[in-house]
Design a protein around this motif. Structure first.
Motif, mmCIF file in Angstrom:
data_model
loop_
_atom_site.group_PDB
_atom_site.id
_atom_site.type_symbol
_atom_site.label_atom_id
_atom_site.label_comp_id
_atom_site.label_asym_id
_atom_site.label_seq_id
_atom_site.Cartn_x
_atom_site.Cartn_y
_atom_site.Cartn_z
ATOM 1 N N GLN A 235 0.836 -1.202 0.000
ATOM 2 C CA GLN A 235 0.000 0.000 0.000
ATOM 3 C C GLN A 235 0.869 1.249 0.000
ATOM 4 O OE1 GLN A 235 -3.491 -0.137 -0.191
ATOM 5 N NE2 GLN A 235 -3.185 2.015 -0.721
ATOM 6 N N GLU A 236 2.011 1.180 0.652
ATOM 7 C CA GLU A 236 2.923 2.326 0.679
ATOM 8 C C GLU A 236 3.384 2.690 -0.730
ATOM 9 O OE1 GLU A 236 2.427 0.636 4.515
ATOM 10 O OE2 GLU A 236 3.251 -0.389 2.771
ATOM 11 N N GLU A 237 3.676 1.675 -1.548
ATOM 12 C CA GLU A 237 4.064 1.954 -2.939
ATOM 13 C C GLU A 237 2.909 2.613 -3.700
ATOM 14 O OE1 GLU A 237 7.041 -1.243 -4.763
ATOM 15 O OE2 GLU A 237 5.268 -2.184 -3.871
ATOM 16 N N ILE A 238 1.713 2.063 -3.545
ATOM 17 C CA ILE A 238 0.537 2.626 -4.214
ATOM 18 C C ILE A 238 0.352 4.080 -3.787
ATOM 19 C CG2 ILE A 238 -1.994 2.553 -4.345
ATOM 20 C CD1 ILE A 238 -1.744 -0.534 -4.137
ATOM 21 N N ASP A 239 0.376 4.327 -2.474
ATOM 22 C CA ASP A 239 0.177 5.678 -1.953
ATOM 23 C C ASP A 239 1.241 6.637 -2.485
ATOM 24 O OD1 ASP A 239 -1.935 4.601 -0.501
ATOM 25 O OD2 ASP A 239 -0.859 4.628 1.414
ATOM 26 N N HIS B 159 -4.298 -9.162 -9.355
ATOM 27 C CA HIS B 159 -4.335 -10.153 -10.445
ATOM 28 C C HIS B 159 -4.581 -11.565 -9.882
ATOM 29 C CE1 HIS B 159 -3.572 -11.957 -14.324
ATOM 30 N NE2 HIS B 159 -2.727 -12.789 -13.739
ATOM 31 N N GLN B 160 -3.938 -11.859 -8.776
ATOM 32 C CA GLN B 160 -4.136 -13.165 -8.141
ATOM 33 C C GLN B 160 -5.576 -13.327 -7.677
ATOM 34 O OE1 GLN B 160 -1.206 -12.920 -5.056
ATOM 35 N NE2 GLN B 160 0.510 -13.289 -6.453
ATOM 36 N N MET B 161 -6.120 -12.287 -7.077
ATOM 37 C CA MET B 161 -7.506 -12.347 -6.602
ATOM 38 C C MET B 161 -8.482 -12.537 -7.755
ATOM 39 S SD MET B 161 -7.587 -9.271 -3.812
ATOM 40 C CE MET B 161 -6.727 -9.352 -2.264
ATOM 41 N N LEU B 162 -8.269 -11.804 -8.829
ATOM 42 C CA LEU B 162 -9.184 -11.882 -9.971
ATOM 43 C C LEU B 162 -9.023 -13.175 -10.761
ATOM 44 C CD1 LEU B 162 -9.023 -8.187 -11.198
ATOM 45 C CD2 LEU B 162 -10.840 -9.297 -9.864
ATOM 46 N N SER B 163 -7.940 -13.897 -10.516
ATOM 47 C CA SER B 163 -7.709 -15.185 -11.178
ATOM 48 C C SER B 163 -8.177 -16.365 -10.334
ATOM 49 C CB SER B 163 -6.209 -15.359 -11.462
ATOM 50 O OG SER B 163 -5.742 -14.341 -12.299
ATOM 51 N N ASP B 164 -8.712 -16.107 -9.165
ATOM 52 C CA ASP B 164 -9.144 -17.164 -8.258
ATOM 53 C C ASP B 164 -10.270 -17.987 -8.898
ATOM 54 O OD1 ASP B 164 -8.704 -17.808 -5.145
ATOM 55 O OD2 ASP B 164 -10.796 -18.234 -5.713
ATOM 56 N N SER B 165 -10.304 -19.255 -8.591
ATOM 57 C CA SER B 165 -11.329 -20.141 -9.159
ATOM 58 C C SER B 165 -12.705 -19.937 -8.512
ATOM 59 C CB SER B 165 -10.903 -21.609 -9.011
ATOM 60 O OG SER B 165 -10.728 -21.926 -7.638
ATOM 61 N N ALA C 208 -15.663 -4.329 -5.150
ATOM 62 C CA ALA C 208 -14.901 -3.440 -4.262
ATOM 63 C C ALA C 208 -14.017 -2.487 -5.074
ATOM 64 C CB ALA C 208 -14.053 -4.261 -3.291
ATOM 65 N N TYR C 209 -13.273 -3.009 -6.039
ATOM 66 C CA TYR C 209 -12.352 -2.117 -6.751
ATOM 67 C C TYR C 209 -13.078 -1.173 -7.697
ATOM 68 C CZ TYR C 209 -11.805 -4.506 -11.349
ATOM 69 O OH TYR C 209 -11.984 -5.027 -12.601
ATOM 70 N N MET C 210 -14.271 -1.540 -8.141
ATOM 71 C CA MET C 210 -15.038 -0.644 -9.007
ATOM 72 C C MET C 210 -15.498 0.607 -8.243
ATOM 73 S SD MET C 210 -15.066 -1.945 -12.049
ATOM 74 C CE MET C 210 -16.443 -1.311 -12.956
ATOM 75 N N GLN C 211 -15.496 0.547 -6.906
ATOM 76 C CA GLN C 211 -15.890 1.691 -6.080
ATOM 77 C C GLN C 211 -14.700 2.599 -5.755
ATOM 78 O OE1 GLN C 211 -19.249 1.647 -5.668
ATOM 79 N NE2 GLN C 211 -19.072 -0.283 -6.762
ATOM 80 N N MET C 212 -13.505 2.180 -6.110
ATOM 81 C CA MET C 212 -12.288 2.888 -5.704
ATOM 82 C C MET C 212 -11.737 3.765 -6.821
ATOM 83 S SD MET C 212 -10.166 -0.186 -3.887
ATOM 84 C CE MET C 212 -10.909 -1.198 -2.618
ATOM 85 N N LYS C 213 -11.015 4.760 -6.415
ATOM 86 C CA LYS C 213 -10.113 5.464 -7.324
ATOM 87 C C LYS C 213 -8.734 4.861 -7.045
ATOM 88 C CE LYS C 213 -12.758 9.519 -8.409
ATOM 89 N NZ LYS C 213 -12.751 10.930 -8.694
ATOM 90 N N LYS C 214 -8.065 5.341 -5.994
ATOM 91 C CA LYS C 214 -6.793 4.726 -5.585
ATOM 92 C C LYS C 214 -7.107 3.394 -4.913
ATOM 93 C CE LYS C 214 -4.738 5.992 -1.840
ATOM 94 N NZ LYS C 214 -4.023 6.690 -0.782
ATOM 95 N N PHE C 215 -6.389 2.351 -5.300
ATOM 96 C CA PHE C 215 -6.619 1.037 -4.719
ATOM 97 C C PHE C 215 -6.226 0.995 -3.245
ATOM 98 C CE2 PHE C 215 -6.391 -0.799 -9.143
ATOM 99 C CZ PHE C 215 -7.692 -1.268 -9.140
ATOM 100 N N ASP C 216 -7.029 0.273 -2.478
ATOM 101 C CA ASP C 216 -6.805 0.048 -1.060
ATOM 102 C C ASP C 216 -6.689 -1.461 -0.869
ATOM 103 O OD1 ASP C 216 -7.289 -0.560 1.712
ATOM 104 O OD2 ASP C 216 -8.191 1.428 1.955
ATOM 105 N N ILE C 217 -5.477 -1.932 -0.617
ATOM 106 C CA ILE C 217 -5.222 -3.373 -0.527
ATOM 107 C C ILE C 217 -6.019 -4.010 0.603
ATOM 108 C CG2 ILE C 217 -3.456 -5.140 -0.076
ATOM 109 C CD1 ILE C 217 -1.448 -3.369 -1.592
ATOM 110 N N VAL C 218 -6.115 -3.347 1.755
ATOM 111 C CA VAL C 218 -6.854 -3.917 2.888
ATOM 112 C C VAL C 218 -8.317 -4.138 2.503
ATOM 113 C CG1 VAL C 218 -7.679 -3.478 5.242
ATOM 114 C CG2 VAL C 218 -5.285 -3.042 4.655
ATOM 115 N N LYS C 219 -8.943 -3.174 1.871
ATOM 116 C CA LYS C 219 -10.340 -3.327 1.452
ATOM 117 C C LYS C 219 -10.496 -4.437 0.414
ATOM 118 C CE LYS C 219 -11.899 1.360 2.449
ATOM 119 N NZ LYS C 219 -12.400 2.629 1.902
ATOM 120 N N LEU C 220 -9.541 -4.577 -0.468
ATOM 121 C CA LEU C 220 -9.585 -5.666 -1.463
ATOM 122 C C LEU C 220 -9.469 -7.025 -0.771
ATOM 123 C CD1 LEU C 220 -7.341 -4.145 -4.284
ATOM 124 C CD2 LEU C 220 -9.839 -4.411 -4.323
ATOM 125 N N GLU C 221 -8.553 -7.102 0.190
ATOM 126 C CA GLU C 221 -8.374 -8.363 0.934
ATOM 127 C C GLU C 221 -9.634 -8.718 1.724
ATOM 128 O OE1 GLU C 221 -4.757 -7.333 3.019
ATOM 129 O OE2 GLU C 221 -3.525 -8.449 1.568
#
Length: 163
Positions: free
Chosen positions: A89-93, A127-133, A144-157
């Motif tokens: 998240q630090e890199e994203i921020d 990418h790993q999450m979206l590739s899950d079976s 969740a990500y469709m509601q975001m501008k900047k990605f929030d890893i905790v919310k995605l998890e």
């Protein structure tokens, strides 16, 4: 064997060198290479002042670019973007806060910098999450990500886990 080294050419109105220098303040692994200047012979065709920057070569994390100052003929748009995969998240921020200065925040981890170049600042884990079976997990993460501008890893998890 032919050398088919490729570079991405970015058309700027007149800020190619300024942009390369700006990117070097954001991405620590940026190298600025050759800078070519317009000659007086080019004034007639390109309408650019003699001695002004024509092109600047640069690389960001081993991805090669050449910025050309070609005047106001073409503009960047969302059809082309540069994707930056981030582990934390630090890199994203960090990238988000620097690239959006005088730029624009867009949906789903996309942003425009002050030159109009579009960037995707995305967590590697997405990418790993979206590739899950498990399609339910994928749907929750997508919602969740469709509601975001900047990605929030905790919310995605949390969405992935069903929380």
């Amino acid at each position: 064997m032919e050398n088919n080294k490729m570079k991405i050419c970015l058309w700027f109105e007149s800020q190619a060198e300024e942009a390369a220098n700006f990117y070097s303040t954001i991405f620590p692994n940026t190298k600025i290479g050759k800078v070519l200047r317009y000659s007086k012979e080019a004034i007639e065709i390109h309408k650019m002042p003699e001695g002004s920057v024509m092109t600047v070569e640069f690389s960001i994390n081993d991805m090669d670019f050449i910025g050309i100052n070609g005047g106001p003929v073409f503009k960047f748009n969302e059809a082309i973007s540069v994707m930056v995969s981030c582990d934390t998240q630090e890199e994203i921020d960090n990238y988000w806060s620097k690239l959006t200065v005088d730029g624009e925040e867009l949906p789903c981890g996309w942003c425009k910098d002050k030159y109009g170049l579009v960037w995707q600042i995305a967590p590697t884990i997405l990418h790993q999450m979206l590739s899950d079976s498990n399609s339910e997990k994928v749907q929750r993460v997508t919602h969740a990500y469709m509601q975001m501008k900047k990605f929030d890893i905790v919310k995605l998890e949390k969405a992935f886990a069903g929380n």
